[in-house]
Design an enzyme around this catalytic site. Sequence first.
Site, PDB file in Angstrom:
ATOM      1  N   LYS A   1     -10.205  33.017  66.097  1.00 20.98           N
ATOM      2  CA  LYS A   1      -8.892  32.408  65.888  1.00 20.98           C
ATOM      3  C   LYS A   1      -8.442  31.714  67.169  1.00 20.98           C
ATOM      4  CE  LYS A   1      -7.233  36.413  64.693  1.00 20.98           C
ATOM      5  NZ  LYS A   1      -6.476  37.559  64.168  1.00 20.98           N
TER       6      LYS A   1
ATOM      7  N   THR B   1       6.295  34.129  64.825  1.00 22.39           N
ATOM      8  CA  THR B   1       4.917  34.230  64.309  1.00 22.39           C
ATOM      9  C   THR B   1       4.412  35.665  64.304  1.00 22.39           C
ATOM     10  OG1 THR B   1       4.075  33.777  66.545  1.00 22.39           O
ATOM     11  CG2 THR B   1       4.325  31.886  65.052  1.00 22.39           C
TER      12      THR B   1
ATOM     13  N   GLY C   1       2.967  38.949  63.175  1.00 20.70           N
ATOM     14  CA  GLY C   1       2.216  39.375  62.002  1.00 20.70           C
ATOM     15  C   GLY C   1       1.141  38.420  61.529  1.00 20.70           C
ATOM     16  N   THR C   2       0.884  37.347  62.280  1.00 22.12           N
ATOM     17  CA  THR C   2      -0.092  36.352  61.812  1.00 22.12           C
ATOM     18  C   THR C   2      -1.489  36.953  61.653  1.00 22.12           C
ATOM     19  OG1 THR C   2      -0.329  35.626  64.114  1.00 22.12           O
ATOM     20  CG2 THR C   2       1.076  34.305  62.686  1.00 22.12           C
ATOM     21  N   GLY C   3      -1.936  37.770  62.612  1.00 25.61           N
ATOM     22  CA  GLY C   3      -3.291  38.314  62.550  1.00 25.61           C
ATOM     23  C   GLY C   3      -3.477  39.265  61.387  1.00 25.61           C
ATOM     24  N   CYS C   4      -2.517  40.160  61.192  1.00 28.47           N
ATOM     25  CA  CYS C   4      -2.575  41.102  60.065  1.00 28.47           C
ATOM     26  C   CYS C   4      -2.567  40.345  58.744  1.00 28.47           C
ATOM     27  CB  CYS C   4      -1.373  42.047  60.099  1.00 28.47           C
ATOM     28  SG  CYS C   4      -1.142  42.928  61.652  1.00 28.47           S
TER      29      CYS C   4
END
Length: 273
Positions: free
Chosen positions: A181, A212, A214-217
Amino acid sequence: MSASSRASAPPRVLTVAGSDSGGGAGIQADLKTMLAFGVHGMSVLTAVTAQNSLGVQGAWELPVEAVRAQYRSVVDDIGVDAVKTGMLSSAELVETVAELIGGTAVPSVVDPVGVSKHGDSLLAASALDSVRTKLLPVATVATPNLDEVAQLTGLRVESEDGMRRAAAAVLSYGSTWVLIKGGHLSGDAVDFLTDGSEEHWLRAPRFDNRHTHGTGCTLASAIASGLAKGRSVPEAVAAAKEYVTGAIAGGFALGGGIGPVDHGWRFGVAGGA
């Protein structure tokens, strides 16, 4: 459950992760994402955090026995079509979850969570080797960001060219696919997906929105949802990227710090996107 009722049930996705009391990341983000993708979300709680828009004020890991019992309870009765992992803060937890996933013949998405959006450490340094040697080898897709790439491999990625080298380094630990990412780079939001032979570059516009959390989860849960529905890895990742891009565009302010992405953006709820 009868055959007729099972036939009408949606695909089942299990998240193995920590709780975010602020609702923007962790188990809470995972379950919201799964609902948005039309799958049945289930959870194994690995840790409880005191967390809000300003950061993580405290974290308490659950006993390994509690994590194993939750996993077996869900998988042995309800079953599962894909598994997603998030916060696994200790080597013992990492190794336990890796063993459980290794014995479950479904796709798995490993989000090797190292630090929170606010820079708070969520993974003990002593657990890194277990992530490399136990967890990544059972991953269908690993989804590290550039900070996590540096933690796992020692490589500092500062350009798109470096993402290919980072992917090779992560793949060497055994995951089938890796999604690097590149959200921390400048320019477009670009991610790089590869299994060592196929390559896919996924690009999206970068929005001027600081909210932003929580984007990875969210991305990892979206990928797992697609895999549970029978999509190929590239198809699942492309759909997840589209969803997360919309969620980031709709991210909204909560509290005094970094707000969450809008998990309900497709439905016109939450932040009103």
